[in-house]
Every structure is written in structure tokens, then in C-alpha cells.
Design a protein around this motif. Structure first.
Motif, PDB file in Angstrom:
ATOM      1  N   CYS A 101       0.817  -1.209   0.000  1.00 47.71           N
ATOM      2  CA  CYS A 101       0.000   0.000   0.000  1.00 47.71           C
ATOM      3  C   CYS A 101       0.858   1.269   0.000  1.00 47.71           C
ATOM      4  CB  CYS A 101      -0.934   0.022   1.205  1.00 47.71           C
ATOM      5  SG  CYS A 101      -0.095  -0.104   2.792  1.00 47.71           S
ATOM      6  N   CYS A 102       2.178   1.102   0.041  1.00 49.28           N
ATOM      7  CA  CYS A 102       3.084   2.249   0.101  1.00 49.28           C
ATOM      8  C   CYS A 102       3.679   2.568  -1.265  1.00 49.28           C
ATOM      9  CB  CYS A 102       4.208   1.983   1.097  1.00 49.28           C
ATOM     10  SG  CYS A 102       3.636   1.525   2.749  1.00 49.28           S
ATOM     11  N   SER A 103       3.090   2.039  -2.331  1.00 51.34           N
ATOM     12  CA  SER A 103       3.586   2.262  -3.687  1.00 51.34           C
ATOM     13  C   SER A 103       2.472   2.780  -4.581  1.00 51.34           C
ATOM     14  CB  SER A 103       4.123   0.957  -4.279  1.00 51.34           C
ATOM     15  OG  SER A 103       5.200   0.450  -3.532  1.00 51.34           O
ATOM     16  N   ASN A 104       2.860   3.604  -5.546  1.00 52.07           N
ATOM     17  CA  ASN A 104       1.934   4.044  -6.588  1.00 52.07           C
ATOM     18  C   ASN A 104       0.635   4.588  -6.001  1.00 52.07           C
ATOM     19  OD1 ASN A 104       1.033   4.516  -9.187  1.00 52.07           O
ATOM     20  ND2 ASN A 104       0.175   2.462  -9.419  1.00 52.07           N
ATOM     21  N   ILE A 105       0.778   5.531  -5.105  1.00 51.96           N
ATOM     22  CA  ILE A 105      -0.379   6.100  -4.416  1.00 51.96           C
ATOM     23  C   ILE A 105      -0.202   7.600  -4.259  1.00 51.96           C
ATOM     24  CG2 ILE A 105       0.675   5.614  -2.162  1.00 51.96           C
ATOM     25  CD1 ILE A 105      -2.106   5.344  -0.994  1.00 51.96           C
ATOM     26  N   ASN A 106      -1.303   8.323  -4.299  1.00 51.83           N
ATOM     27  CA  ASN A 106      -1.282   9.755  -4.026  1.00 51.83           C
ATOM     28  C   ASN A 106      -1.572   9.972  -2.552  1.00 51.83           C
ATOM     29  OD1 ASN A 106      -0.869  10.356  -6.751  1.00 51.83           O
ATOM     30  ND2 ASN A 106      -3.065  10.364  -7.165  1.00 51.83           N
ATOM     31  N   ILE A 107      -0.568  10.401  -1.806  1.00 49.55           N
ATOM     32  CA  ILE A 107      -0.731  10.648  -0.375  1.00 49.55           C
ATOM     33  C   ILE A 107      -0.769  12.155  -0.153  1.00 49.55           C
ATOM     34  CG2 ILE A 107       0.245  10.361   1.932  1.00 49.55           C
ATOM     35  CD1 ILE A 107       1.531   7.796   1.026  1.00 49.55           C
ATOM     36  N   LEU A 108      -1.968  12.679   0.108  1.00 48.03           N
ATOM     37  CA  LEU A 108      -2.108  14.088   0.418  1.00 48.03           C
ATOM     38  C   LEU A 108      -1.697  14.326   1.863  1.00 48.03           C
ATOM     39  CD1 LEU A 108      -5.540  14.836  -1.296  1.00 48.03           C
ATOM     40  CD2 LEU A 108      -3.240  15.147  -2.219  1.00 48.03           C
ATOM     41  N   LEU A 109      -0.947  15.380   2.098  1.00 49.86           N
ATOM     42  CA  LEU A 109      -0.439  15.694   3.429  1.00 49.86           C
ATOM     43  C   LEU A 109      -1.205  16.870   4.020  1.00 49.86           C
ATOM     44  CD1 LEU A 109       3.421  15.467   2.795  1.00 49.86           C
ATOM     45  CD2 LEU A 109       1.892  13.670   3.640  1.00 49.86           C
TER      46      LEU A 109
END
Length: 276
Positions: free
Chosen positions: A48-56
Motif C-alpha cells: 500500500c506504500c507504492s503508486n499512491i497519491n498521499i495528500l499531506l
């Protein structure tokens, strides 16, 4: 493998405006339960830590900057992207993935997250996603929660049972709620009703006071800021030494600077002909 869906909060205006990632997701009511667990024994661990958009969120940027020993400006320059689209009325900060084909999070390794105690809000919340209704004058928005059931995630086959509240408590999300709520009140402010937009100067102001806390602190103490606003000595000292107090104050000041709310009192201007 397709990338996981972000658990970051999104604004919606009814079911038809839900992002595609949520349209077929189960909405979680207050008493709804779901099964989930994540641990290194799962063969999907860190997928789940790959190829993802993580908004901060602003609290995420502050926490990660302190955890990595960087100033907020250094962290923003080194580890984030600021996507620009015509639909955004406020600046968005996204975690920059690495340059490998997998587009991995730079803070994850074989043993898991190296910044786990400072992990972003959306990482804490996964597999729960939040949707916010659009701003309405005089109405306190009630978030809606959805369950993300990605095929690659085998943690949803585990037997541990949660509610939204018990999951938030376990992931220490509730401890952050005061600050996160302050941010949500800004991005969902009724001022934006009808599609109103901030001008570039105010967008830059928002970015500094919300995300670049070290620059905001410098702005407070190296300009005439303290001469223009009424702040008691305890507040001034807190702004000098307490990061969370500074972030809370940043939200207050932005409500004044962007929307004209009387959240930070100004000092009276001197009368004509009278020296300040």
C-alpha cells in the motif's frame, strides 16, 4: 497491480460527486464494523506504500519535518509536490514518491515505515476514507466514512473487528483531531460557497501559514507582525517555542487574513499627527 486509493478527506456534494474510488465503496455508519489487520506476516505488507497519491495535511508536514530533522521548507522542497488543477481553491501538498518504477514511498523499507510515529493522517486512516460535504453557511459539516477494499490488500481478510471510532483511537487519529479539524474548517469554509477563489497572494499566504511553519515563525518574529496584532506574552512565547501552538495560531490568523474573521485582534492605528 493498481495503486491503492488515498484515504485523504475529499469534498463531495452528494453521491454523484464522489470520487470514482469511493463510488462503489461501503459507507461506514457510526455503528458499522469492518475487519482489518496489517502486520509484517502478510504477503502484501507495504504494498500500500507504492503508486499512491498521499495528500499531506499541515500537521503531517510538521510531524514529518521534525521526524526527518528538516525544516518545513526543506521537507516541502525535498519530499513534496504541489499539483495545480483548475478545481483546487487552496494549495494541496502531496508526498513525492521515489523514482523507481514502483513509485515507492521514500520512507518505507523491507521492515515497514521508517517514520511510523509521524506517518501521515491518510496512512493512519487506511482502509477508511473520509468525505466532507461542501461548505454551507451556519452548518457544521459532518464527515462521511467509507471502507476501501483494495484487491491487493489481504489485511481485509483478517479477523480483527473495528468501528470507525475504535480504528481512529487505535491509530492515534483522535489525538490529532483538534488540529486536523481546524484545517478542515479552513478548507471547507463557507467563504468558498459559489466557487469563490483566493488570489495568488492569499494562496501563498495560506501555504506559508498552514504548511511552511518555520517560515511562518520567521515571518512573525522578523517583521512588524507583533506590532500590528494584540498578543499576550504567553501567546508570543508559545509561538516562539511550541510548534503545535504555532500551527493552531496559523489557522486562526488565516481565518482573519483570508476571510476577515475577528480571530486575531489588531492594534488600533495611531491618531493622525500622533507618533506610534
Amino acid at each position: 497491480m493498481s495503486g491503492p486509493k488515498s484515504a485523504a478527506p475529499v469534498a463531495v456534494d452528494g453521491p454523484t460527486s464522489l470520487p470514482e474510488a469511493l463510488r462503489n465503496s461501503r459507507q461506514l455508519q457510526a455503528n458499522s464494523s469492518f475487519c482489518f489487520d496489517c502486520n509484517p506476516k502478510l504477503d502484501c505488507f507495504t504494498d500500500c506504500c507504492s503508486n499512491i497519491n498521499i495528500l499531506l495535511t499541515p500537521a503531517d508536514v510538521l510531524s514529518l519535518a521534525r521526524r526527518t530533522g528538516l525544516t518545513t521548507r526543506e521537507f516541502l522542497d525535498r519530499h513534496t509536490l504541489k499539483p495545480i488543477t483548475k478545481d483546487l481553491h487552496l494549495p494541496v501538498v502531496m508526498l513525492r514518491m521515489d523514482d523507481t518504477p514502483e513509485k515507492r514511498c521514500p520512507f518505507v523499507g523491507d521492515k515497514g515505515c521508517s517514520v511510523y510515529e509521524a506517518r501521515p493522517w491518510s496512512c493512519r486512516m487506511y482502509p477508511v476514507a473520509m468525505a466532507l460535504p461542501p461548505a454551507r453557511g451556519g452548518v457544521e459539516p459532518e464527515p462521511a466514512f467509507f471502507l476501501l477494499e483494495d484487491d491487493f490488500c489481504h489485511g481485509r481478510r483478517e479477523q480483527r473487528t473495528w468501528t470507525v471510532e475504535s480504528w481512529q483511537r487505535d491509530q492515534h487519529v483522535l489525538q490529532l483531531e483538534e488540529i486536523e479539524k481546524g484545517f478542515r474548517e479552513l478548507i471547507g469554509h463557507p467563504w468558498f460557497i459559489g466557487g469563490r477563489q483566493l488570489d495568488p497572494k492569499r494562496i501563498e499566504m495560506f501555504f506559508m501559514a498552514a504548511y511552511d511553519l518555520d517560515t511562518f515563525r520567521e515571518f512573525i518574529f522578523s517583521t512588524t507582525f507583533l506590532k500590528r496584532f494584540v498578543l499576550d506574552d504567553a501567546t508570543v512565547e508559545a509561538l516562539r517555542t511550541d510548534d503545535k501552538a504555532l500551527l493552531r495560531f496559523g489557522f486562526r490568523w488565516l481565518r482573519f487574513a483570508l476571510f476577515g474573521e475577528p480571530t486575531v485582534p489588531c492594534k488600533a492605528a495611531p491618531a493622525a499627527g500622533v507618533s506610534p
